[in-house]
Scaffold this motif. Structure first.
Motif, PDB file in Angstrom:
ATOM      1  N   ALA A  54      11.972  -0.080  -8.706  1.00 10.29           N
ATOM      2  CA  ALA A  54      12.558  -0.416  -7.410  1.00 10.29           C
ATOM      3  C   ALA A  54      11.510  -1.143  -6.575  1.00 10.29           C
ATOM      4  CB  ALA A  54      13.023   0.839  -6.682  1.00 10.29           C
TER       5      ALA A  54
ATOM      6  N   LEU B 160      10.027  -2.360  -2.845  1.00 10.46           N
ATOM      7  CA  LEU B 160      10.003  -1.877  -1.465  1.00 10.46           C
ATOM      8  C   LEU B 160       9.135  -2.823  -0.645  1.00 10.46           C
ATOM      9  CD1 LEU B 160      10.922   0.507   0.370  1.00 10.46           C
ATOM     10  CD2 LEU B 160       8.689   1.518  -0.059  1.00 10.46           C
TER      11      LEU B 160
ATOM     12  N   GLN C 239       8.695  -2.709   2.893  1.00 13.84           N
ATOM     13  CA  GLN C 239       8.514  -2.231   4.269  1.00 13.84           C
ATOM     14  C   GLN C 239       7.257  -2.786   4.916  1.00 13.84           C
ATOM     15  OE1 GLN C 239       9.327   1.883   5.107  1.00 13.84           O
ATOM     16  NE2 GLN C 239       7.749   2.040   6.660  1.00 13.84           N
TER      17      GLN C 239
ATOM     18  N   THR D 181      11.153 -10.354  -1.838  1.00 13.12           N
ATOM     19  CA  THR D 181      12.307  -9.729  -2.487  1.00 13.12           C
ATOM     20  C   THR D 181      12.721 -10.514  -3.722  1.00 13.12           C
ATOM     21  OG1 THR D 181      13.113  -8.748  -0.430  1.00 13.12           O
ATOM     22  CG2 THR D 181      14.730  -9.089  -2.180  1.00 13.12           C
TER      23      THR D 181
ATOM     24  N   TRP E  54      16.352  -3.163  -8.013  1.00  4.15           N
ATOM     25  CA  TRP E  54      16.851  -3.364  -6.660  1.00  4.15           C
ATOM     26  C   TRP E  54      15.681  -3.291  -5.694  1.00  4.15           C
ATOM     27  CZ3 TRP E  54      16.528   1.508  -8.561  1.00  4.15           C
ATOM     28  CH2 TRP E  54      16.351   2.592  -7.684  1.00  4.15           C
TER      29      TRP E  54
ATOM     30  N   ARG F 263      14.513  -2.500  -1.500  1.00  6.12           N
ATOM     31  CA  ARG F 263      14.858  -1.953  -0.193  1.00  6.12           C
ATOM     32  C   ARG F 263      13.784  -2.346   0.821  1.00  6.12           C
ATOM     33  NH1 ARG F 263      19.319  -1.860  -1.707  1.00  6.12           N
ATOM     34  NH2 ARG F 263      20.620  -0.031  -2.157  1.00  6.12           N
ATOM     35  N   SER F 264      14.182  -2.347   2.091  1.00  2.00           N
ATOM     36  CA  SER F 264      13.277  -2.785   3.159  1.00  2.00           C
ATOM     37  C   SER F 264      12.555  -1.636   3.845  1.00  2.00           C
ATOM     38  CB  SER F 264      14.044  -3.595   4.206  1.00  2.00           C
ATOM     39  OG  SER F 264      15.054  -2.799   4.805  1.00  2.00           O
TER      40      SER F 264
ATOM     41  N   TRP G 200      11.367   2.874   3.550  1.00  2.00           N
ATOM     42  CA  TRP G 200      11.293   4.108   2.779  1.00  2.00           C
ATOM     43  C   TRP G 200      12.527   4.980   2.968  1.00  2.00           C
ATOM     44  CZ3 TRP G 200       8.826   6.018  -1.187  1.00  2.00           C
ATOM     45  CH2 TRP G 200       7.624   5.425  -1.598  1.00  2.00           C
TER      46      TRP G 200
ATOM     47  N   GLU H  55      15.574   4.044   3.413  1.00  2.00           N
ATOM     48  CA  GLU H  55      16.656   3.518   2.588  1.00  2.00           C
ATOM     49  C   GLU H  55      16.482   3.926   1.129  1.00  2.00           C
ATOM     50  OE1 GLU H  55      16.759  -0.671   3.060  1.00  2.00           O
ATOM     51  OE2 GLU H  55      17.012  -0.603   5.233  1.00  2.00           O
ATOM     52  N   LEU H  56      15.257   3.824   0.636  1.00  2.00           N
ATOM     53  CA  LEU H  56      14.998   4.171  -0.756  1.00  2.00           C
ATOM     54  C   LEU H  56      15.211   5.667  -0.984  1.00  2.00           C
ATOM     55  CD1 LEU H  56      14.063   3.150  -3.521  1.00  2.00           C
ATOM     56  CD2 LEU H  56      11.717   3.691  -2.837  1.00  2.00           C
TER      57      LEU H  56
ATOM     58  N   ASP I  48      18.824   6.343  -1.306  1.00  2.00           N
ATOM     59  CA  ASP I  48      19.294   5.953  -2.635  1.00  2.00           C
ATOM     60  C   ASP I  48      19.043   7.054  -3.659  1.00  2.00           C
ATOM     61  OD1 ASP I  48      20.017   3.407  -1.747  1.00  2.00           O
ATOM     62  OD2 ASP I  48      18.141   2.479  -2.391  1.00  2.00           O
TER      63      ASP I  48
END
Length: 249
Positions: free
Chosen positions: A203, A205, A207, A218, A228, A230-231, A233, A235-236, A239
């Motif tokens: 994944a 990240l 941030q 990205t 995938w 994510r922007s 922590w 959000e991750l 998930d």
């Protein structure tokens, strides 16, 4: 990109610099001073500013960067001299980061939530001493103890750096797990390529990537094989746990 099936994942392998704490910008401030001295010593030319080094060498350690700079300009490095430069850079960057980093409450909250669900380990190109200083300064020391840290600089028989997958393979062996049981979390294409080459779902990240660079980063992470991106922590963690992370105030 959709999240892959993570049913068999028991362990999260977390990159450190730029992923768990915003260390890349301050690290390159300290590292650039050493890199410039190194370049002056060997007559190397180029842009050795902190920003240029950040944009061109993120995900690599100083040993790899120094060797690449020398090789590119046909300069032979005595191994003992290179090690002396590596040690100097490690000491100066470690000291600087120990003063520059602060606790990131959202990261602490997310890592705490993930730790209740998964086994956590750190897989980094950075030296263990640098990691220790960063974890202490960022409030993560108790969540990611020393025995769960794997360093491409210190943990392998021969030091290397991402994108070489050796450190991820070493972590898998040390933890006694198969690649399908792990999920890596990375902020750079170099790191993602390392994990993916070891057969580990990854994944991305972003941030702590500067906001203007996040779209490009990205895409780089996806191109390197991240399943995938994510922007943040929070959000991750959502998930991976299904729960919203609450940040202590």
């Amino acid at each position: 990109m959709s999240i892959p099936d993570l049913t068999g994942v028991t362990t999260l392998l977390l990159d450190a610099d730029g992923t768990l704490f915003p260390s890349e910008e301050p690290a390159f401030v300290a590292s650039a001073a050493v890199t410039q001295d190194f370049a002056d010593r060997y007559g190397l030319t180029g842009d050795f500013s902190p920003e240029h080094l950040r944009l061109t060498t993120t995900g690599r350690n100083f040993r790899t960067t120094a060797q690449h700079l020398a090789d590119r300009q046909g300069v032979h490095l005595d191994p003992a001299e290179l090690e002396a430069w590596v040690e100097r850079e490690k000491q100066e960057v470690t000291a600087y980061l120990g003063q520059a980093l602060t606790v990131q409450p959202d990261v602490v909250a997310a890592v705490s939530a993930l730790r209740r669900r998964y086994r956590l380990a750190v897989v980094s190109s950075s030296a263990l001493a640098r990691l220790a200083a960063c974890f202490t300064a960022s409030g993560l020391e108790g969540l990611l103890p020393a025995e769960s840290r794997f360093s491409a600089e210190d943990s392998l028989p021969e030091p290397t750096s991402k994108p070489d997958p050796a450190v991820y393979r070493h972590a898998l062996a040390g933890l006694g797990i198969a690649p399908r049981q792990a999920l890596a979390v990375e902020d750079s294409a170099t790191g993602a390529a390392s994990a993916v080459a070891a057969g580990i779902a990854t994944a991305g990240l972003v941030q702590f990537v500067p906001e203007a660079e996040q779209p490009g980063r990205t895409e780089q992470l996806r191109a390197a094989g991240a399943a995938w991106v994510r922007s943040a922590w929070g959000e991750l963690a959502l998930d991976l746990t299904g729960d919203t992370v609450r940040v202590a105030t």
